[in-house]
Design a protein around this motif. Sequence first.
Motif, short mmCIF file in Angstrom:
data_model
loop_
_atom_site.label_atom_id
_atom_site.label_comp_id
_atom_site.label_asym_id
_atom_site.label_seq_id
_atom_site.Cartn_x
_atom_site.Cartn_y
_atom_site.Cartn_z
N MET A 1 -6.11 5.04 -12.54
CA MET A 1 -6.74 4.37 -11.66
C MET A 1 -5.59 4.16 -10.53
O MET A 1 -4.51 3.70 -10.58
N PRO A 2 -6.06 4.81 -9.20
CA PRO A 2 -4.99 4.87 -8.10
C PRO A 2 -4.80 3.33 -7.53
O PRO A 2 -5.58 2.39 -7.55
N THR A 3 -3.54 2.98 -7.26
CA THR A 3 -3.07 1.90 -6.83
C THR A 3 -2.10 2.03 -5.43
O THR A 3 -1.42 2.69 -5.35
N GLU A 4 -2.77 1.01 -4.57
CA GLU A 4 -2.35 0.88 -3.38
C GLU A 4 -1.44 -0.44 -3.37
O GLU A 4 -1.84 -1.37 -3.59
N ILE A 5 -0.04 -0.14 -3.03
CA ILE A 5 1.00 -1.27 -2.82
C ILE A 5 0.92 -1.78 -1.46
O ILE A 5 1.14 -1.24 -0.55
N LEU A 6 0.34 -3.12 -1.13
CA LEU A 6 0.17 -3.77 0.02
C LEU A 6 1.41 -4.43 0.60
O LEU A 6 1.55 -4.57 1.55
N LEU A 7 2.22 -5.25 -0.36
CA LEU A 7 3.23 -5.73 -0.15
C LEU A 7 3.96 -5.55 -1.65
O LEU A 7 3.52 -5.46 -2.81
N THR A 8 5.40 -5.48 -1.21
CA THR A 8 6.32 -5.53 -2.40
C THR A 8 6.96 -6.99 -2.77
O THR A 8 7.34 -7.33 -3.99
N ASP A 9 7.01 -7.58 -1.75
CA ASP A 9 7.80 -9.00 -1.75
C ASP A 9 7.06 -9.96 -1.09
O ASP A 9 7.32 -9.84 0.33
N PRO A 10 6.20 -10.82 -1.67
CA PRO A 10 5.79 -10.94 -2.74
C PRO A 10 4.69 -9.79 -3.31
O PRO A 10 4.18 -9.10 -2.28
N PRO A 11 4.52 -9.71 -4.21
CA PRO A 11 3.59 -8.51 -4.73
C PRO A 11 2.15 -8.46 -4.82
O PRO A 11 1.80 -9.49 -5.04
N LEU A 12 1.71 -7.57 -4.05
CA LEU A 12 0.30 -7.46 -3.76
C LEU A 12 -0.32 -6.05 -3.91
O LEU A 12 0.29 -5.22 -3.10
N TRP A 13 -1.01 -5.85 -4.74
CA TRP A 13 -1.44 -4.36 -4.81
C TRP A 13 -3.33 -4.34 -5.18
O TRP A 13 -3.67 -5.33 -5.56
N LEU A 14 -3.64 -3.34 -4.88
CA LEU A 14 -5.03 -2.97 -4.87
C LEU A 14 -5.30 -1.86 -5.88
O LEU A 14 -4.86 -0.73 -5.72
N THR A 15 -6.11 -1.84 -6.85
CA THR A 15 -6.50 -0.62 -7.74
C THR A 15 -7.97 -0.53 -7.67
O THR A 15 -8.85 -1.47 -7.55
N THR A 16 -8.20 0.89 -7.38
CA THR A 16 -9.78 1.27 -7.54
C THR A 16 -9.79 2.61 -7.93
O THR A 16 -9.02 3.33 -7.72
N PRO A 17 -10.79 2.93 -8.56
CA PRO A 17 -12.11 2.23 -9.07
C PRO A 17 -11.65 1.46 -10.48
O PRO A 17 -10.84 1.89 -11.19
N LEU A 18 -12.18 0.44 -10.83
CA LEU A 18 -11.78 -0.41 -11.96
C LEU A 18 -12.73 -0.04 -13.15
O LEU A 18 -12.35 0.00 -14.18
N LEU A 19 -14.09 -0.13 -12.97
CA LEU A 19 -15.09 0.24 -14.02
C LEU A 19 -15.55 1.45 -14.04
O LEU A 19 -16.25 1.98 -15.01
N GLY A 20 -15.91 1.94 -12.58
CA GLY A 20 -16.52 3.38 -12.47
C GLY A 20 -17.90 2.98 -12.51
O GLY A 20 -18.48 1.98 -12.68
N PHE B 1 -5.06 -11.81 5.66
CA PHE B 1 -3.78 -12.43 5.24
C PHE B 1 -2.86 -13.03 6.48
O PHE B 1 -2.83 -12.16 7.47
N ARG B 2 -2.43 -14.03 6.41
CA ARG B 2 -1.49 -14.58 7.29
C ARG B 2 -0.36 -15.38 6.54
O ARG B 2 -0.66 -15.79 5.67
N TRP B 3 1.01 -15.04 7.28
CA TRP B 3 2.02 -15.58 6.62
C TRP B 3 2.06 -17.12 6.93
O TRP B 3 1.75 -17.57 8.00
N VAL C 1 -4.66 -7.87 -6.68
CA VAL C 1 -3.79 -8.43 -7.70
C VAL C 1 -2.74 -9.07 -6.67
O VAL C 1 -2.12 -8.64 -5.81
N MET C 2 -2.71 -10.53 -6.85
CA MET C 2 -1.87 -11.28 -5.85
C MET C 2 -0.91 -11.89 -6.84
O MET C 2 -1.26 -13.02 -7.72
N GLY C 3 0.26 -11.43 -6.90
CA GLY C 3 1.28 -11.67 -7.91
C GLY C 3 2.09 -13.12 -7.36
O GLY C 3 1.76 -13.94 -6.42
#
Length: 206
Positions: free
Chosen positions: A1-20, A145-147, A174-176
């Motif tokens: 499942m490919p994962t895109e890192i949106l932020l490293t600190d704090p951790p925020l990432w997107l995985t797709t596809p999940l189910l297919g 998103f906004r800080w 995923v919002m870590g």
Amino acid sequence: MPTEILLTDPPLWLTTPLLGEPAATALLHTLDAELDWQRPTLRLYGREHVIPRAQVWMGDPEAHYRYSGRDFCPEPWHPAVAELRDLVIANLADQGVQAGFNSVLLNRYAGGEERMGWHSDDEPELGPDPLIAAVTLGAERPLRFRWKPGAAPAGDAGAAAPFNAWLPHDSLLVMGSGVQRQLQHALLPRRIPGLRISLTFRRIQS
């Protein structure tokens, strides 16, 4: 499942596809047809408002939470949602993240005019730095998103600017730890047609 890192600190990432496919679209239709969708009234700034979407709070019997002056008691787990919860937990475990979700908030957006305002998932019942896992089914829309004041990265104006996380059908955001403490997010109105259902898994602390 490919994962895109949106932020490293704090951790925020997107995985797709999940189910297919066809599983993801079948689940979208199952949830739309079988859940008891509700539009509760919430008190905001001293006034009562019907929420601009439909929702279901679901989880273990003890997973109660309080929001905007109202107490929410969970609906029992729908079998398809419980199966999805276990899949999300397994996906996170494969990435070295341990999760023990005991509840989920499902939001149903009939079209682009339905929305969720600016907020953080920082209710006391979630603890100081909750892990939130959000599954999107249906129409792709951006989560904005906004800080929070004082939380933006220093020295880089671009990194401190608000940004969009586009959430396609059959995706897992995923919002870590730290995301809710440092950022707010919103699903703002867009001229994007189509049904969208989101499921945000979290753990209510007793």
